[in-house]
Design an enzyme around this catalytic site. Structure first.
Site, short mmCIF file in Angstrom:
data_model
loop_
_atom_site.label_atom_id
_atom_site.label_comp_id
_atom_site.label_asym_id
_atom_site.label_seq_id
_atom_site.Cartn_x
_atom_site.Cartn_y
_atom_site.Cartn_z
N GLY A 34 27.93 5.71 54.80
CA GLY A 34 27.60 5.76 56.23
C GLY A 34 26.01 6.20 56.32
N GLY A 69 22.77 6.20 59.15
CA GLY A 69 22.46 7.36 60.26
C GLY A 69 21.42 8.02 59.85
N LEU A 83 21.36 11.22 58.81
CA LEU A 83 21.50 11.99 57.92
C LEU A 83 21.09 11.22 56.82
CD1 LEU A 83 24.41 14.27 59.17
CD2 LEU A 83 21.71 14.34 59.87
N ASP A 87 26.76 1.12 53.98
CA ASP A 87 27.18 1.40 55.35
C ASP A 87 28.06 -0.04 55.64
OD1 ASP A 87 27.72 2.06 58.17
OD2 ASP A 87 25.85 3.28 57.87
N ASP A 111 32.83 -0.22 52.48
CA ASP A 111 33.89 -0.12 53.52
C ASP A 111 34.89 1.42 52.83
OD1 ASP A 111 35.93 0.50 55.38
OD2 ASP A 111 36.93 -1.95 55.10
N TYR A 118 37.50 15.13 66.06
CA TYR A 118 36.52 14.90 65.04
C TYR A 118 36.64 16.42 64.40
CZ TYR A 118 31.63 15.32 63.21
OH TYR A 118 30.72 15.55 62.31
N LYS A 129 37.62 17.35 60.50
CA LYS A 129 36.63 18.17 59.72
C LYS A 129 37.26 19.45 59.18
CE LYS A 129 32.94 15.77 59.66
NZ LYS A 129 32.40 15.07 58.35
#
Length: 391
Positions: free
Chosen positions: A56, A59, A61, A82, A100, A189, A193
């Protein structure tokens, strides 16, 4: 009897010492998978420069952490990944590949082919987006996590998974919120986490996995556009202040939430990942820099844009924010491994105004709009964003 070439079974086998091969390749070996894993472990023990895979990574971050790690360990030491087409500036900055997180074999090939030692797992569907498609959030945030954790166990990788203020709920103490307390999040979400925190600690205790997790507050950066997360108002307001001088806030003016500037987050991740395991007394820590309300942020921005107009129209994100911590208690991170922040609300505001003004003057929407458009389709929204880590 059919002859099998060792070099066809194990990538880069020619670089291994004969004594290592004697120990690894023997009648009782568990096949190609076992040999490959053992060779990977051997390489890890012989190197002082880790090779890192960031999922990812398009993004905010991922981009910033990749830049810092490349500065510390070298450009080729970090593989960004990504599922979207990266803009040219990312492609030119160093290795970038398609990855992926729902495809275990794809991830396994990357770890072996690029000789990965560390995984920084930023891929996730965030709070606001996840609530609109819960099955997809479970698929990405839970199944994807299972893949990277199991991969890290198999190849004995050091793995970092960010957590968030969204991992807490209304039953949690909010002012402040300590590292260890009741966690009853009200978004998928947040639930995912908490699952990540507990699964990582379980794998650490059961299998010795070097799992590391930091709970982030809202994260603010000028480098990427806001993505609609609950704390993204604190990014959007700078864009609107410098373009239209009008801002519609979807949170109440008195909504107090913990925040952090991106440079402090990067500093925390790089330091935390570099720590010897003996310096860690726990596997999940809170970190924060400041807490403020929309009204307090408006006051700071008006030092630069005096005629900024703000209208408060709380929407569904207000209910989410009302369940989150108002202040993170992060004394354990400060005591155990020396965490400290550099940015308060004034320095953050001055920096954001300066950087975003420069960006708007030189590039306008530019490539950032391209990333936003790529992620407009829900199946492509797999990046970890500010707050909650978002957020």
């Amino acid at each position: 009897m059919m002859k099998i070439s060792l070099t066809s079974l194990v990538p880069n086998i020619a670089r291994c010492q004969p004594t290592i091969l004697t120990k690894l390749i023997r009648p009782s070996a568990v096949g190609v998978r076992g040999v490959t894993t053992k060779l990977h472990e051997q390489r890890q023990s012989e190197t002082h420069t880790p090779r890192t895979l960031i999922t990812g990574s398009c993004g905010q971050l991922g981009q910033n952490v990749a830049k810092a790690l490349r500065l510390k360990y070298g450009v080729d030491s970090v593989v960004m990944s990504d599922i979207i087409r990266a803009p040219k500036r990312i492609l030119d900055s160093g290795p970038y590949i398609y990855a992926d997180i729902l495809d275990y074999k794809n991830l396994q090939e990357i770890v072996v082919n690029y000789q990965i030692d560390w995984v920084i797992h930023f891929s996730a569907l965030l709070s606001a987006v996840g609530e609109t498609d819960v099955p997809l959030a479970i698929k990405v945030n839970v199944e994807g996590l299972h893949n990277v954790v199991e991969l890290a166990k198999q190849y004995k990788l050091r793995i970092f998974v960010p957590s968030t203020i969204g991992a807490f709920g209304p039953e949690s103490p909010r002012l402040p919120t300590p590292d260890l307390t009741v966690q009853r999040p009200k978004t998928i979400y947040g639930v995912s986490k908490v699952h990540a925190e507990l699964l990582g600690e379980y794998y650490h205790n059961r299998f010795g996995l070097d799992f590391r997790c930091l709970r982030f507050p809202g994260v603010i950066s000028a480098d990427t556009p806001p993505g609609g997360g609950t704390t993204d108002y604190a990014v959007q307001i700078f864009h609107d202040a410098l373009t239209t001088k009008k801002f519609n806030c979807y949170l109440r003016e008195d909504t107090l939430l913990p925040m952090m500037y991106i440079d402090d987050l990067v500093k925390a991740v790089v330091r935390y990942m570099s720590l010897p395991p003996t310096h860690m007394k726990k596997r999940t820590y809170n970190v924060q820099a400041m807490s403020f309300t929309p009204d307090q942020l408006v006051t700071e921005i008006r030092r630069h844009v005096p005629d900024l107009e703000v209208n408060y129209e709380p929407d569904y994100r207000q209910a989410i924010a009302d369940t989150w911590p108002q202040v993170f208690e992060d004394s354990n991170a400060r005591a155990d491994w020396g965490w400290s922040h550099d940015y308060d609300i004034r320095r953050l505001t001055d920096t954001m105004v300066t950087k975003l003004s420069d960006i708007l003057m030189t590039t306008g929407a530019g490539e950032e709009t391209g990333i936003r458009e790529e992620r407009a389709h829900p199946l492509k929204i797999t990046m970890e964003r500010p707050a909650e880590a978002e957020s």
